[in-house]
Design a protein around this motif. Structure first.
Motif, mmCIF file in Angstrom:
data_model
loop_
_atom_site.group_PDB
_atom_site.id
_atom_site.type_symbol
_atom_site.label_atom_id
_atom_site.label_comp_id
_atom_site.label_asym_id
_atom_site.label_seq_id
_atom_site.Cartn_x
_atom_site.Cartn_y
_atom_site.Cartn_z
ATOM 1 N N HIS A 137 0.835 -1.204 0.000
ATOM 2 C CA HIS A 137 0.000 0.000 0.000
ATOM 3 C C HIS A 137 0.867 1.250 0.000
ATOM 4 O O HIS A 137 0.549 2.239 -0.676
ATOM 5 C CB HIS A 137 -0.924 0.006 1.221
ATOM 6 N N PHE A 138 1.961 1.225 0.747
ATOM 7 C CA PHE A 138 2.852 2.391 0.793
ATOM 8 C C PHE A 138 3.347 2.751 -0.598
ATOM 9 O O PHE A 138 3.260 3.912 -1.026
ATOM 10 C CB PHE A 138 4.041 2.111 1.721
ATOM 11 N N ASP A 139 3.882 1.770 -1.310
ATOM 12 C CA ASP A 139 4.453 2.034 -2.632
ATOM 13 C C ASP A 139 3.382 2.411 -3.645
ATOM 14 O O ASP A 139 3.583 3.322 -4.456
ATOM 15 C CB ASP A 139 5.229 0.808 -3.110
ATOM 16 N N ASP A 140 2.257 1.711 -3.608
ATOM 17 C CA ASP A 140 1.173 2.025 -4.540
ATOM 18 C C ASP A 140 0.680 3.458 -4.328
ATOM 19 O O ASP A 140 0.493 4.209 -5.297
ATOM 20 C CB ASP A 140 0.016 1.043 -4.366
ATOM 21 N N TYR A 141 0.472 3.829 -3.075
ATOM 22 C CA TYR A 141 -0.003 5.184 -2.788
ATOM 23 C C TYR A 141 1.048 6.222 -3.182
ATOM 24 O O TYR A 141 0.725 7.259 -3.779
ATOM 25 C CB TYR A 141 -0.348 5.327 -1.307
ATOM 26 N N PHE A 142 2.298 5.934 -2.857
ATOM 27 C CA PHE A 142 3.362 6.904 -3.134
ATOM 28 C C PHE A 142 3.482 7.184 -4.626
ATOM 29 O O PHE A 142 3.466 8.342 -5.063
ATOM 30 C CB PHE A 142 4.706 6.381 -2.590
ATOM 31 N N GLU A 200 1.436 6.128 -7.232
ATOM 32 C CA GLU A 200 0.228 6.306 -8.040
ATOM 33 C C GLU A 200 -0.621 7.499 -7.612
ATOM 34 O O GLU A 200 -1.470 7.958 -8.383
ATOM 35 C CB GLU A 200 -0.615 5.030 -7.984
ATOM 36 N N THR A 201 -0.395 8.005 -6.401
ATOM 37 C CA THR A 201 -1.194 9.141 -5.927
ATOM 38 C C THR A 201 -0.325 10.308 -5.471
ATOM 39 O O THR A 201 -0.472 11.427 -5.969
ATOM 40 C CB THR A 201 -2.105 8.700 -4.757
ATOM 41 N N HIS A 202 0.597 10.050 -4.546
ATOM 42 C CA HIS A 202 1.368 11.147 -3.955
ATOM 43 C C HIS A 202 2.260 11.853 -4.982
ATOM 44 O O HIS A 202 2.218 13.091 -5.112
ATOM 45 C CB HIS A 202 2.216 10.615 -2.802
ATOM 46 N N VAL A 203 3.066 11.106 -5.710
ATOM 47 C CA VAL A 203 3.946 11.718 -6.713
ATOM 48 C C VAL A 203 3.139 12.397 -7.822
ATOM 49 O O VAL A 203 3.448 13.544 -8.193
ATOM 50 C CB VAL A 203 4.931 10.679 -7.284
ATOM 51 N N PRO A 204 2.073 11.772 -8.376
ATOM 52 C CA PRO A 204 1.273 12.483 -9.372
ATOM 53 C C PRO A 204 0.654 13.782 -8.860
ATOM 54 O O PRO A 204 0.538 14.755 -9.614
ATOM 55 C CB PRO A 204 0.184 11.463 -9.738
ATOM 56 N N SER A 231 -2.709 -4.372 1.619
ATOM 57 C CA SER A 231 -3.863 -4.493 2.508
ATOM 58 C C SER A 231 -5.090 -3.782 1.959
ATOM 59 O O SER A 231 -6.197 -3.983 2.460
ATOM 60 C CB SER A 231 -3.510 -3.910 3.880
ATOM 61 N N THR A 232 -4.904 -2.964 0.931
ATOM 62 C CA THR A 232 -6.020 -2.192 0.389
ATOM 63 C C THR A 232 -6.450 -2.672 -0.999
ATOM 64 O O THR A 232 -7.258 -2.020 -1.655
ATOM 65 C CB THR A 232 -5.643 -0.700 0.320
#
Length: 224
Positions: free
Chosen positions: A26-31, A33-37, A199-200
Motif C-alpha cells: 500500500h505504501f508504494d502504490d499510494y506513493f 500512483e497518488t502522492h507523486v502524481p 492491505s487495500t
C-alpha cells in the motif's frame, strides 16, 4: 489440518522479497500512483488525472529493469527529490501480519535467511530503519548489486556469486509472478506466491504457483 505448502526438510535457504511480500505494498502504490502524481500535477499545472496517466505510462516503460526502482533515476526524470519524499511518507510503511513470526521460525530452524529485493538501496535504508527487520537476515541483496533485476533469469545465477545456496534446496517468496517465473528458470526448487501484497487491494492467487495470504501458512502448527 492441510499440509504445509513447503516441506522444510527439503529447504536450506530462504529468499524473501520485500515490497508486497514482507511489507504492505500500500505504501508504494499510494506513493507512486497518488502522492507523486499530485506533486507533479501542481508543479506542471496538470490535472491529477492527466498527471497520473502520464507518470504511470512512464513507470511502465521501465518495468522489470533496474531503472524501475532506482530513486536517483526517477529524481532526475521527474525533477523531484524522490528519496526525501519517501522519507516524509515513511509512517505508511508497514510489515504484513505474521512476518515476524515466520522470520523467527526460519531463523530458529537453522535456515539461511536472505532479503533479495529489486528495491533501490535508498528505499531499502528507509524501510529497514522504519521496520527494524534488518537483523533477521543473514544478508540483504539489492538487484543493483547483482547487476540485473529479479525478472531476469540471470539474476539467480549471478546471486550465487554473492550467496552460497543450492537452487533446488532454496525457497523464494515473492508477490510478482514474473519474478517467480524467472526463479523457476533459474532452478529454484520451492516457489511461493504472496497473494495479498497490499492491505487495500483484493487478494489475487496465482494459477501457476502455490499462493499464500499470510506467512502463518508456512509455519508448522499455525497454517490455515
Amino acid at each position: 489440518m492441510a499440509a504445509l505448502p513447503v516441506d522444510w526438510n527439503e529447504v536450506d535457504t530462504v529468499l524473501l522479497d520485500m515490497d508486497g511480500t514482507l511489507l504492505d505494498r500500500h505504501f508504494d502504490d499510494y506513493f507512486w500512483e497518488t502522492h507523486v502524481p499530485e506533486i507533479y500535477a501542481r508543479i506542471h499545472n496538470l490535472s491529477l488525472l492527466d498527471s497520473r496517466k502520464l507518470l504511470l505510462a512512464r513507470y511502465r516503460g521501465h518495468e522489470g529493469t533496474l531503472d524501475w526502482t532506482d530513486l536517483d533515476f526517477w529524481s532526475e526524470q521527474l525533477g523531484l527529490d524522490i528519496p526525501q519524499l519517501k522519507a516524509k511518507m515513511e509512517h505508511l510503511i508497514a510489515v504484513h501480519p505474521y512476518v515476524i513470526d515466520f522470520l523467527d521460525f526460519v531463523r530458529g530452524a537453522g535456515k539461511g535467511v536472505y532479503l533479495v529485493t529489486n528495491a533501490h538501496s535508498k528505499t531499502l535504508h528507509i524501510k529497514m530503519r522504519k521496520t527494524e527487520l534488518g537483523p533477521y537476515f543473514h544478508r540483504v541483496v539489492c538487484s543493483q548489486e547483482v547487476g540485473v533485476a529479479k525478472e531476469d533469469p540471470r539474476f539467480w545465477e549471478y546471486l550465487r556469486r554473492i550467496i552460497d545456496y543450492v537452487p533446488e534446496r532454496t525457497m523464494l517468496a515473492d508477490d510478482t509472478e514474473a519474478v517467480l517465473d524467472s526463479a523457476r528458470v533459474g532452478g529454484l526448487g520451492h516457489l511461493i506466491h504472496v497473494a495479498r501484497p497490499s492491505s487495500t487491494a483484493p487478494e489475487r492467487s496465482s494459477d501457476r504457483f502455490v499462493s499464500i495470504r499470510y506467512f502463518s501458512q508456512l509455519i508448522p502448527g499455525q497454517h490455515g
